[in-house]
Enzyme design. Structure first.
Site, PDB file in Angstrom:
ATOM      1  N   CYS A 129       0.834  -1.208   0.000  1.00 33.78           N
ATOM      2  CA  CYS A 129       0.000   0.000   0.000  1.00 33.78           C
ATOM      3  C   CYS A 129       0.866   1.255   0.000  1.00 33.78           C
ATOM      4  O   CYS A 129       1.459   1.618   1.014  1.00 33.78           O
ATOM      5  CB  CYS A 129      -0.920  -0.005   1.225  1.00 33.78           C
ATOM      6  N   CYS A 132      -0.492   3.988   2.336  1.00 28.80           N
ATOM      7  CA  CYS A 132      -0.248   3.699   3.745  1.00 28.80           C
ATOM      8  C   CYS A 132       1.206   3.943   4.142  1.00 28.80           C
ATOM      9  O   CYS A 132       1.487   4.501   5.201  1.00 28.80           O
ATOM     10  CB  CYS A 132      -0.597   2.241   4.060  1.00 28.80           C
ATOM     11  N   ASP A 133       2.132   3.493   3.298  1.00 30.51           N
ATOM     12  CA  ASP A 133       3.538   3.420   3.709  1.00 30.51           C
ATOM     13  C   ASP A 133       4.485   4.299   2.904  1.00 30.51           C
ATOM     14  O   ASP A 133       5.675   4.365   3.227  1.00 30.51           O
ATOM     15  CB  ASP A 133       4.018   1.965   3.613  1.00 30.51           C
TER      16      ASP A 133
END
Length: 302
Positions: A129, A132-133
């Site tokens: 992701c 997300c990261d």
């Protein structure tokens, strides 16, 4: 007998348990592997409202502890079948259970590259992701693997913060939308690595590089990267629910915005549901909605 059985103990499932318990319902949560879902593999979570930074494992443990403190019963059992009737019968590998309503929150599995060391570096350089990261790799060189919209979007997103992005695809043309391909090609810090596949992952404690092989020439080259974002697809595992749920062409459960499936008293929440956006916040939202609606359904039976 429970008021509500929840299948899956990820963010959606545990959030559903919390809301159902607060509505005064008895709850059993089934999980076949690890409590917490895929978020436990994230080294750090920084995109959840009101939580500036937390590890994925700690986030999941906090959810789990909150549900247990409210009275949730968790069981490590694999669900094999749901049988509809006056009550819902849930068959697992260890027994049979009954409930007035069922919430399916089984999530999805990220498709893997299936190469050596892949599992070792999940959360230590390998991510599924970019949203997300991606911020953890600011100013670094990373690689994205895939040829669809997700891979293209990930490469564009990462290019805004990373020094360089390699976009690796096993074919010579992308499956994604033309407009996204054009945006990728317009980015000076995105380098296309076509007709190629990742054949090796390297590093000690964290990812430090990958080996890429050209499928036409057989030539291999080393790429020094700190992050590898795998965008080769997600796999739902909903086949066992076909008798009580409608599945779309990709195997996701069709449910409305109230998380209701085609069967009264059976709900779907989180990434297993057919939807456009799959994030931690949307999983929690589905969990809350499904629990509220399931609780209303149970109340109406009485």
């Amino acid at each position: 007998m429970a008021d509500i059985i929840i299948i899956g103990a990820g963010t959606a499932g545990i959030t559903a348990a919390i809301y159902a318990l607060r509505a005064g319902k008895s709850v059993i949560v089934f999980e076949k592997s690890v409590f917490g879902g895929q978020i436990i593999y994230s080294e750090s979570v920084e995109n959840y409202p009101a939580i500036q930074k937390i590890s994925g494992a700690d986030f999941a443990m906090n959810l789990y502890s909150q549900a247990v403190s409210l009275g949730a019963e968790f069981k490590i059992e694999s669900v094999k079948e749901i049988i509809d009737g006056e009550t819902k019968k849930v068959i697992t590998n260890k027994g049979e259970y009954e409930a007035k309503a069922v919430i399916i929150a089984t999530g999805v599995k990220n498709r893997r590259l299936e190469i050596e060391n892949e599992n070792k570096f999940i959360g230590k350089g390998i991510s599924f992701c970019a949203v997300c990261d991606g911020s953890f790799f600011k100013g670094m060189t990373v690689a994205v693997v895939g040829g669809g919209n997700t891979a293209l979007q990930d490469a564009i997103y990462l290019s805004n913060n990373c020094e360089k992005v390699y976009l690796i695809h096993r074919r010579d043309a992308f499956r994604g939308e033309k407009s996204l391909v054009e945006k990728v090609r317009a980015k000076e810090n995105i380098e296309l690595v076509l007709n190629s596949e990742v054949v090796a992952i390297k590093g000690e404690e964290k990812l430090s590089g990958i080996t890429v092989k050209n499928k036409l020439s057989g030539e291999e080259k080393e790429l020094s990267v700190k992050g590898l974002f795998e965008a080769v697809g997600q796999i739902p595992d909903n086949g066992i629910f076909e008798n009580v749920c409608e599945l779309d062409g990709q195997g996701f459960i069709v449910a409305d915005e109230a998380c209701k499936t085609k069967t009264d008293g059976i709900f779907a929440a989180g990434d297993c549901r057919a939807k456009e956006i799959r994030q931690l916040t949307t999983a929690a939202a589905d969990g809350a909605i499904s629990a509220i609606k399931a609780s209303e359904y149970v109340d109406n039976l009485e």
